[in-house]
Design a protein around this motif. Structure first.
Motif, mmCIF file in Angstrom:
data_model
loop_
_atom_site.group_PDB
_atom_site.id
_atom_site.type_symbol
_atom_site.label_atom_id
_atom_site.label_comp_id
_atom_site.label_asym_id
_atom_site.label_seq_id
_atom_site.Cartn_x
_atom_site.Cartn_y
_atom_site.Cartn_z
ATOM 1 N N LEU A 155 0.828 -1.207 0.000
ATOM 2 C CA LEU A 155 0.000 0.000 0.000
ATOM 3 C C LEU A 155 0.863 1.259 0.000
ATOM 4 C CD1 LEU A 155 -2.946 -0.801 2.435
ATOM 5 C CD2 LEU A 155 -3.108 -0.251 -0.002
ATOM 6 N N ALA A 156 1.958 1.214 0.753
ATOM 7 C CA ALA A 156 2.845 2.378 0.797
ATOM 8 C C ALA A 156 3.420 2.667 -0.590
ATOM 9 C CB ALA A 156 3.971 2.132 1.807
ATOM 10 N N ILE A 157 3.876 1.610 -1.286
ATOM 11 C CA ILE A 157 4.411 1.791 -2.640
ATOM 12 C C ILE A 157 3.325 2.335 -3.569
ATOM 13 C CG2 ILE A 157 5.334 0.571 -4.660
ATOM 14 C CD1 ILE A 157 6.687 -1.369 -2.704
ATOM 15 N N HIS A 158 2.115 1.793 -3.427
ATOM 16 C CA HIS A 158 0.993 2.213 -4.264
ATOM 17 C C HIS A 158 0.695 3.702 -4.073
ATOM 18 C CE1 HIS A 158 -2.925 1.999 -6.255
ATOM 19 N NE2 HIS A 158 -3.437 2.626 -5.222
ATOM 20 N N PHE A 159 0.608 4.130 -2.813
ATOM 21 C CA PHE A 159 0.272 5.532 -2.562
ATOM 22 C C PHE A 159 1.423 6.477 -2.909
ATOM 23 C CE2 PHE A 159 -3.062 3.666 0.209
ATOM 24 C CZ PHE A 159 -4.145 4.267 -0.416
ATOM 25 N N LEU A 160 2.666 6.005 -2.771
ATOM 26 C CA LEU A 160 3.793 6.825 -3.224
ATOM 27 C C LEU A 160 3.722 7.024 -4.735
ATOM 28 C CD1 LEU A 160 6.758 5.408 -1.103
ATOM 29 C CD2 LEU A 160 5.843 7.734 -1.028
ATOM 30 N N GLY A 161 3.382 5.948 -5.459
ATOM 31 C CA GLY A 161 3.214 6.072 -6.911
ATOM 32 C C GLY A 161 2.105 7.028 -7.273
ATOM 33 N N LEU A 162 0.976 6.949 -6.548
ATOM 34 C CA LEU A 162 -0.126 7.873 -6.797
ATOM 35 C C LEU A 162 0.301 9.321 -6.549
ATOM 36 C CD1 LEU A 162 -3.215 6.046 -5.236
ATOM 37 C CD2 LEU A 162 -2.857 6.580 -7.647
ATOM 38 N N GLY A 163 1.020 9.533 -5.430
ATOM 39 C CA GLY A 163 1.471 10.881 -5.112
ATOM 40 C C GLY A 163 2.417 11.434 -6.168
ATOM 41 N N TRP A 164 3.333 10.580 -6.630
ATOM 42 C CA TRP A 164 4.278 10.996 -7.667
ATOM 43 C C TRP A 164 3.526 11.347 -8.949
ATOM 44 C CZ3 TRP A 164 8.769 7.466 -9.848
ATOM 45 C CH2 TRP A 164 9.607 8.253 -10.640
ATOM 46 N N ASP A 165 2.529 10.521 -9.293
ATOM 47 C CA ASP A 165 1.760 10.771 -10.518
ATOM 48 C C ASP A 165 0.972 12.073 -10.415
ATOM 49 O OD1 ASP A 165 1.250 9.598 -13.134
ATOM 50 O OD2 ASP A 165 -0.839 9.419 -12.488
ATOM 51 N N VAL A 166 0.397 12.326 -9.235
ATOM 52 C CA VAL A 166 -0.330 13.582 -9.032
ATOM 53 C C VAL A 166 0.616 14.772 -9.192
ATOM 54 C CG1 VAL A 166 -1.497 14.996 -7.300
ATOM 55 C CG2 VAL A 166 -2.142 12.601 -7.580
ATOM 56 N N TYR A 167 1.822 14.643 -8.634
ATOM 57 C CA TYR A 167 2.807 15.722 -8.754
ATOM 58 C C TYR A 167 3.171 15.971 -10.212
ATOM 59 C CZ TYR A 167 7.300 18.089 -8.705
ATOM 60 O OH TYR A 167 8.336 18.964 -8.961
ATOM 61 N N ARG A 168 3.381 14.890 -10.982
ATOM 62 C CA ARG A 168 3.736 15.032 -12.391
ATOM 63 C C ARG A 168 2.617 15.714 -13.175
ATOM 64 N NH1 ARG A 168 4.170 10.632 -15.241
ATOM 65 N NH2 ARG A 168 5.750 11.393 -16.686
ATOM 66 N N HIS A 169 1.373 15.334 -12.867
ATOM 67 C CA HIS A 169 0.244 15.940 -13.572
ATOM 68 C C HIS A 169 0.028 17.393 -13.156
ATOM 69 C CE1 HIS A 169 -1.607 12.660 -15.938
ATOM 70 N NE2 HIS A 169 -0.975 11.887 -15.080
ATOM 71 N N SER A 170 0.318 17.719 -11.907
ATOM 72 C CA SER A 170 0.169 19.108 -11.474
ATOM 73 C C SER A 170 1.259 19.986 -12.075
ATOM 74 C CB SER A 170 0.224 19.186 -9.935
ATOM 75 O OG SER A 170 1.497 18.780 -9.447
ATOM 76 N N SER A 171 2.418 19.383 -12.390
ATOM 77 C CA SER A 171 3.509 20.138 -13.002
ATOM 78 C C SER A 171 3.290 20.326 -14.495
ATOM 79 C CB SER A 171 4.843 19.415 -12.772
ATOM 80 O OG SER A 171 5.103 19.275 -11.391
ATOM 81 N N ASP A 172 2.536 19.411 -15.107
ATOM 82 C CA ASP A 172 2.267 19.488 -16.540
ATOM 83 C C ASP A 172 0.800 19.157 -16.763
ATOM 84 O OD1 ASP A 172 2.094 19.307 -19.264
ATOM 85 O OD2 ASP A 172 3.780 17.943 -19.539
#
Length: 365
Positions: A14-31
């Protein structure tokens, strides 16, 4: 104890999953336009991969707990039917879950166009890229790269209007028939930035009109005079110099002899600073990036496609190039940022049979 270990694995997943989600959200917020260029699930995208791996670990842990629980309680009984239930149910669940992930990874968003080898990309503004020329584009340069790309994957719509009795009624009740190309949203800022960049490339590369100037500056020919895309002369020290899309420092110059029998500068090619799954983005849908895979470069500026490095004997094998974009400085093509330059496909003259450097040395003798 076994349940505790499995619960620990599930929490880690779950930790890996939510870290991936957070990273993806950051990437989408940057672009904000990243979603326009991504599939629903791209396993080549590291953040998507973390999301999938995390859920896979959770699923495996839960299946392990389910298997242990079924074994402890002898679900289905002690006979053959019970053994079959316990032996078949979990693999079936695993296959269904794995199949769902596979289907998601192969699905594409209907709003994406992945049907061509050219890539269209997200917005960029002059403020985002200070190396853009301050001078405004000429009329031909600023319009050609949009209008001439009508009907391509990155084309901009043009509208033909036919008024008369035979015309269909549009939604406003006016008699008019419309013929539309493919519409791509391009802002005024992107349009101006692209025009300025094209004009700057033409201005800054003018000093290389004579191919001898390019050779003197350190450009080396790495391909023959190819139909449609010309001969590529690369300057390797510009590939990792921290200057991406800099008109002053084009990584590649494009020359051809197919127009009049003389080496002629047709354009430049810009390369991304680093290889990756996502191409750069400067002018929205206007800039068209592409890359090549499994290339073998050999002596004599020859290049061919091979299945593996083992087949590239005596040459340099490139598994995947960095993303790259052509910018044509000569008129007559199908767009400043088009992949091919139509007048040299194949062109009035045959391509060069000798390297430019060898040919020029022979002329001096």
């Amino acid at each position: 104890m076994k349940y505790r270990a499995l619960w620990g694995a599930a929490v880690g997943g779950l930790a890996i999953h939510f870290l991936g989600l957070g990273w993806d959200v950051y990437r989408h917020s940057s672009d904000s336009t990243l979603a326009q260029r991504e599939d629903v699930l791209s396993l080549g995208n590291p953040s998507h991969l973390m999301i999938v791996v995390g859920m896979a670990i959770v699923a495996a842990s839960l299946l392990g707990m389910a298997a242990a629980w079924m074994a402890e309680r002898r679900l289905g009984g002690d006979g053959l039917p019970g053994a079959m239930v316990r032996g078949v149910s979990l693999p079936v669940i695993s296959i269904v879950a794995g199949g769902s992930i596979w289907l998601a990874s192969t699905a594409e968003d209907g709003s994406h166009d992945h049907g061509t080898t050219d890539h269209v990309h997200a917005p960029g503004t002059p403020e985002d890229h200070p190396h853009d020329s301050e001078g405004g584009p000429g009329t031909q340069d600023s319009a050609a790269f949009l209008v001439a790309r009508q009907g391509s994957a990155a084309g901009v719509a043009t509208h033909g209007h036919t008024n008369g009795a035979a015309a269909e009624e549009d939604s406003m009740g006016e008699g008019s028939a419309h013929t539309h190309g493919i519409e791509v949203a391009v802002s005024g800022e992107q349009f101006l930035a692209a025009g300025k960049f094209a004009a700057a490339v033409k201005e800054k590369t003018a000093k290389y009109i004579d191919v001898r100037e390019a050779l003197t500056a350190g450009y080396v020919q790495i391909t023959p005079d190819l139909p449609g895309i010309a001969a590529h002369f690369i300057r390797s020290d510009y590939q990792r110099d921290g200057h991406e899309m800099d008109p002053e420092r084009p990584e590649v110059l494009l020359y051809s002899k197919r127009l009049d029998g003389n080496w002629r500068l047709l354009g430049a090619m810009f390369m991304a600073e680093s290889a990756g799954e996502t191409p750069p983005s400067y002018f929205g849908a206007v800039d068209v990036w592409h890359r090549h895979e499994n290339l073998c470069f050999t002596a004599g500026a020859q290049v061919r496609t091979t299945a593996s490095a083992a087949e590239c004997r005596g040459g340099v094998f490139v598994k995947a190039t960095a993303y790259q974009m052509h910018v044509w400085v000569e008129p007559g093509g199908t767009g400043v940022f088009a992949h091919d330059y139509a007048p040299i496909s194949p062109g009035a003259f045959a391509g060069a049979t000798q390297l430019a450097a060898s040919e020029l040395r022979a002329q001096v003798r």
